[in-house]
Write a protein that holds these residues in place. Structure first.
Motif: not given
Length: 305
Positions: A83-89, A106-108, A114-118
């Motif tokens: 997994h990659t954790v993405i920090a977003d707005s 944050f999401s995976f 439809n592309t990330g897990f929240y």
């Protein structure tokens, strides 16, 4: 478990101290929990269970090294079943524009539903209660009356519009609105778009551009409805009790599609969805710096690795 944050995914000319702080605080929390957290400066792929990046990639600027790195990290992790954790707005940013509370989303593995897990598989209603209290944003009752229609623009060239020029969308949207309503229209430019004062020119009857210095709650005051493509002002509108019309044909690109109207035929009679389950769901992916540092955020996310 080994977690690596990629500090080189932040632009070289970065004046926003929050960006590196996100990654460093996240790693600190991983170490508090007892995992191996490593802040990494460089562009080589690191072998790890979870990679962490700040921000995503967009259509324009893909040649930039920091954006290429973000894409490379995500693809590398996916190819290895990691997994990659993405920090977003922050979807609640309107309530804390100075980011004094430092909430981020944050999401995976992706930044769309439809592309990330929240992290919304199991909903804890207390999460929204805590955020609501900290930011002072109760979920308001829907408005009973209103006057104007507020159109909120995306950032021109932003990745969420997938190549659609914002002014083309605006002109077409105004034409569609006028088929069903003659209400005054206020157009709000994206606050982060530095070029909006140059290109945002409208010559349509009863259509006005909002003063760029106004807070969104001022534009929402006495609004009948808000129109967006798919952007986060729709969240602010829904919390403030103003129904939203979303025009993106693909609901997978929005965080509020399930509680938005999708047909302008209902512009004078918007459907007002129950928002409680929705607001509790989107709260599950929002964490602040204190929760990152303490390891509380990572302890929660870790169960889904």
């Amino acid at each position: 478990m080994k977690i690596v944050s990629y500090l080189s995914g932040i632009p070289v000319k970065n004046n926003n101290l929050q960006k590196p702080a996100i990654l460093n605080n996240f790693i600190q929390g991983c170490n508090v929990v007892g995992d191996q957290g490593i802040p990494y400066v460089g562009f080589d792929m690191q072998e790890c269970d979870v990679g962490v990046i700040q921000g995503f990639t967009h259509v324009d600027g893909k040649h930039l090294p920091h954006l290429q790195l973000r894409s490379k990290v995500i693809q590398h992790q996916i190819s290895r079943g990691k997994h990659t954790v993405i920090a977003d707005s922050n979807l609640f940013l309107y309530a804390d524009p100075a980011q004094q509370h430092n909430y981020l989303r944050f999401s995976f593995d992706g930044v769309f539903p439809n592309t990330g897990f929240y992290f919304d598989k199991d909903i804890d209603a207390e999460r929204w209660k805590k955020i609501s209290k900290n930011l002072g944003i109760p979920l308001k009752d829907y408005r009973q009356q209103g006057n104007h229609i507020l159109i909120c623009l995306q950032r021109n060239g932003g990745w969420s519009m997938r190549g659609l020029p914002v002014m083309d969308w605006l002109r077409n949207t105004i034409q569609e609105i006028r088929k069903y309503s003659d209400r005054p229209i206020i157009v709000r430019g994206h606050p982060g778009d530095k070029k909006k004062e140059i290109y945002l020119k409208i010559n349509e009857p009863n259509v006005h551009v909002s003063d760029f210095r106004r807070h969104i709650t001022q534009d929402l005051d006495n609004a009948w409805a808000t129109v967006t493509y798919n952007s986060s002002p729709g969240v602010a509108s829904l919390i403030e009790g103003i129904p939203v019309f979303m025009t993106d044909p693909d609901p997978n690109y929005s965080q509020y599609s399930e509680v938005a109207n999708h047909n302008f035929k209902r512009l004078e009679d918007p459907k007002m969805y129950n928002r409680q389950e929705w607001i509790e769901k989107i709260s599950m992916c929002h964490w602040n710096f204190q929760e990152l540092q303490s390891g509380e955020a990572w302890s929660f996310m870790r169960q889904y690795v």
